[in-house]
Design a protein around this motif. Structure first.
Motif, PDB file in Angstrom:
ATOM      1  N   SER A 104       0.837  -1.197   0.000  1.00 60.39           N
ATOM      2  CA  SER A 104       0.000   0.000   0.000  1.00 60.39           C
ATOM      3  C   SER A 104       0.869   1.243   0.000  1.00 60.39           C
ATOM      4  CB  SER A 104      -0.921   0.031   1.227  1.00 60.39           C
ATOM      5  OG  SER A 104      -1.817  -1.056   1.220  1.00 60.39           O
ATOM      6  N   ALA A 105       0.376   2.289  -0.623  1.00 56.46           N
ATOM      7  CA  ALA A 105       0.969   3.624  -0.528  1.00 56.46           C
ATOM      8  C   ALA A 105      -0.082   4.509   0.127  1.00 56.46           C
ATOM      9  CB  ALA A 105       1.346   4.154  -1.907  1.00 56.46           C
ATOM     10  N   ALA A 106       0.189   4.948   1.348  1.00 60.73           N
ATOM     11  CA  ALA A 106      -0.844   5.651   2.111  1.00 60.73           C
ATOM     12  C   ALA A 106      -0.256   6.825   2.881  1.00 60.73           C
ATOM     13  CB  ALA A 106      -1.535   4.693   3.072  1.00 60.73           C
ATOM     14  N   ASP A 107      -1.081   7.859   3.006  1.00 62.56           N
ATOM     15  CA  ASP A 107      -0.754   9.027   3.822  1.00 62.56           C
ATOM     16  C   ASP A 107      -1.718   9.090   4.993  1.00 62.56           C
ATOM     17  OD1 ASP A 107       1.030   9.574   1.837  1.00 62.56           O
ATOM     18  OD2 ASP A 107      -0.073  11.257   0.982  1.00 62.56           O
ATOM     19  N   VAL A 131       0.465  15.706  12.971  1.00 60.96           N
ATOM     20  CA  VAL A 131       1.503  14.706  12.742  1.00 60.96           C
ATOM     21  C   VAL A 131       1.166  14.004  11.428  1.00 60.96           C
ATOM     22  CG1 VAL A 131       2.630  12.622  13.589  1.00 60.96           C
ATOM     23  CG2 VAL A 131       1.863  14.378  15.207  1.00 60.96           C
ATOM     24  N   ILE A 132       2.105  14.010  10.494  1.00 65.66           N
ATOM     25  CA  ILE A 132       1.894  13.427   9.168  1.00 65.66           C
ATOM     26  C   ILE A 132       2.736  12.156   9.041  1.00 65.66           C
ATOM     27  CG2 ILE A 132       1.925  13.829   6.686  1.00 65.66           C
ATOM     28  CD1 ILE A 132       0.117  15.747   8.227  1.00 65.66           C
ATOM     29  N   ARG A 133       2.101  11.094   8.627  1.00 63.99           N
ATOM     30  CA  ARG A 133       2.796   9.820   8.418  1.00 63.99           C
ATOM     31  C   ARG A 133       2.546   9.366   6.990  1.00 63.99           C
ATOM     32  NH1 ARG A 133       6.900   6.343   9.471  1.00 63.99           N
ATOM     33  NH2 ARG A 133       6.233   4.163   9.702  1.00 63.99           N
ATOM     34  N   PHE A 139       9.335   0.240   0.874  1.00 60.70           N
ATOM     35  CA  PHE A 139      10.335   1.048   0.192  1.00 60.70           C
ATOM     36  C   PHE A 139      10.726   2.297   0.983  1.00 60.70           C
ATOM     37  CE2 PHE A 139       7.886  -1.136  -3.131  1.00 60.70           C
ATOM     38  CZ  PHE A 139       8.899  -1.844  -3.751  1.00 60.70           C
ATOM     39  N   ALA A 140       9.732   2.988   1.558  1.00 60.41           N
ATOM     40  CA  ALA A 140      10.032   4.250   2.226  1.00 60.41           C
ATOM     41  C   ALA A 140       8.898   4.640   3.155  1.00 60.41           C
ATOM     42  CB  ALA A 140      10.266   5.359   1.196  1.00 60.41           C
ATOM     43  N   ASN A 141       9.240   5.428   4.163  1.00 63.12           N
ATOM     44  CA  ASN A 141       8.227   5.981   5.055  1.00 63.12           C
ATOM     45  C   ASN A 141       8.739   7.294   5.616  1.00 63.12           C
ATOM     46  OD1 ASN A 141       9.430   5.447   7.944  1.00 63.12           O
ATOM     47  ND2 ASN A 141       9.723   3.547   6.782  1.00 63.12           N
ATOM     48  N   SER A 142       7.816   8.118   6.106  1.00 63.98           N
ATOM     49  CA  SER A 142       8.239   9.423   6.609  1.00 63.98           C
ATOM     50  C   SER A 142       7.360   9.859   7.766  1.00 63.98           C
ATOM     51  CB  SER A 142       8.175  10.471   5.494  1.00 63.98           C
ATOM     52  OG  SER A 142       6.833  10.854   5.239  1.00 63.98           O
ATOM     53  N   TRP A 143       7.900  10.783   8.571  1.00 59.40           N
ATOM     54  CA  TRP A 143       7.173  11.473   9.631  1.00 59.40           C
ATOM     55  C   TRP A 143       7.273  12.963   9.372  1.00 59.40           C
ATOM     56  CZ3 TRP A 143       4.157   9.116  13.161  1.00 59.40           C
ATOM     57  CH2 TRP A 143       4.372   7.764  13.425  1.00 59.40           C
ATOM     58  N   GLY A 144       6.175  13.661   9.641  1.00 62.27           N
ATOM     59  CA  GLY A 144       6.169  15.114   9.474  1.00 62.27           C
ATOM     60  C   GLY A 144       5.372  15.789  10.567  1.00 62.27           C
TER      61      GLY A 144
END
Length: 327
Positions: A104-107, A131-133, A139-144
């Motif tokens: 999955s590609a999810a925000d 808080v953004i995830r 492949f990749a993940n991020s926190w904002g």
């Protein structure tokens, strides 16, 4: 975070920055939370791009006292069950469909909102901490992290609102799995040879709104609202300069006995360049309906009516409940 929530607001082309007064204020303008009389909950679901992407939202809000309130909300936008074919071919060059996996590609966005009335009558403010995830399979993940600030002012039945989104600039820091990236980095020679940037920046935006509601003797009401949506960059918006670009929007809601509602709006005015080089102005009309009874409100919106492809229409449903009815 730019799509919007609540079918009632989307049916009016998002023109609710000045008039929002319920649990969904946490998204549109947190200052509106001070109007809550009891705790509320909200849910929404929408499908985009011919049901490829799913958009879901949930929120809860409650007054703290007669001058302040808080809310928590959650948003997910995702594309699920994407085929991962990076290992389709084994080490001997054979195609093995059992090696295909799904990802999955999810925000995700988690928001805490606080609102309070100011000492000046008619003024209130609200703040969002976000808080953004973001996750793209393995492949990749991020926190904002980011902040919004909203203001509302009321006088003589006129309502004014100002929403400053990502006021401190929202930063997302990406963590890229280099082993997974290596599997696809050379899939096309000459492409994707270097790791992408690990920092993603969301610049501030502003929304200025005005609204007024008229009540008529035959139990009818009319809410008229307008927004000026501003981005501090030169874009294709109908009003565009090197400092700020402005996209206006206009929305209406007709209500009967505070029970049945019909909504319409128009927004997203853009300068579009045709294949022959000529310019034309594009826009997006929306419509919606709603039904409210004993603290339960169900709303529906049909958006993107101006698009010629029926696959791009979006059917949006939302539910809002005054939770005090269960006491």
């Amino acid at each position: 975070m730019n799509i919007g929530v609540d079918a009632a607001a989307l049916g009016m082309s998002n023109t609710v920055v000045a008039s929002t007064t319920d649990v969904n204020s946490a998204y549109w303008n947190p200052a509106g939370l001070v109007h809550l009389e009891d705790h509320q909950g909200a849910l929404m679901h929408a499908s985009y791009f011919a049901n490829i992407a799913q958009y879901d939202y949930a929120a809860y809000a409650k007054p703290i006292d007669d001058r302040s309130a808080y809310a928590i909300s959650f948003i997910r936008f995702g594309v699920d069950d994407i085929l991962n074919t990076t290992e389709l071919i084994d080490g001997q060059g054979n195609i093995d469909y059992n090696r295909i996996k799904l990802f999955s590609a999810a925000d995700y966005a988690f928001t805490f909102s606080y609102a309070r009335k100011l000492p000046v009558p008619g003024f209130q403010y609200g703040v969002n901490a976000k808080v953004i995830r973001r996750v793209i399979g393995d492949f990749a993940n991020s926190w904002g992290f980011g902040f919004d600030v909203g203001l509302q002012f009321e006088r003589d039945d006129w309502k004014f609102g100002l929403m400053l989104r990502d006021i401190t600039t929202t930063y997302n820091i990406w963590n890229i799995d280099e082993d997974e990236y290596a599997k696809i980095s050379n899939a096309i020679p000459g492409e994707n040879q270097e790791l992408p940037e690990s920092t993603e920046i969301t610049l501030p935006k502003a929304q200025l709104g005005i609204a007024k509601k008229w009540e008529f003797h035959n139990d009818m009401s009319l809410l008229a609202a307008t927004n000026l949506n501003m981005r501090f960059a030169q874009t294709n918006d109908i009003i565009s300069t090197s400092f700020v670009s402005i996209d206006p929007a206009l929305g209406f809601e007709v209500g009967y006995t505070d029970l049945v509602f019909f909504r319409t709006g128009v927004g997203n005015f853009q300068n579009i360049t045709q294949l022959d080089g000529s310019q034309q102005v594009g826009f997006q009309p929306n419509i919606g309906v709603g039904f409210k009874y004993k603290g339960i409100q169900i709303d529906y919106a049909l958006t993107d009516l101006g698009d010629q492809s029926a696959a791009l229409y979006s059917n949006i449903f939302s539910l809002k409940i005054d939770l005090g009815i269960f006491r």
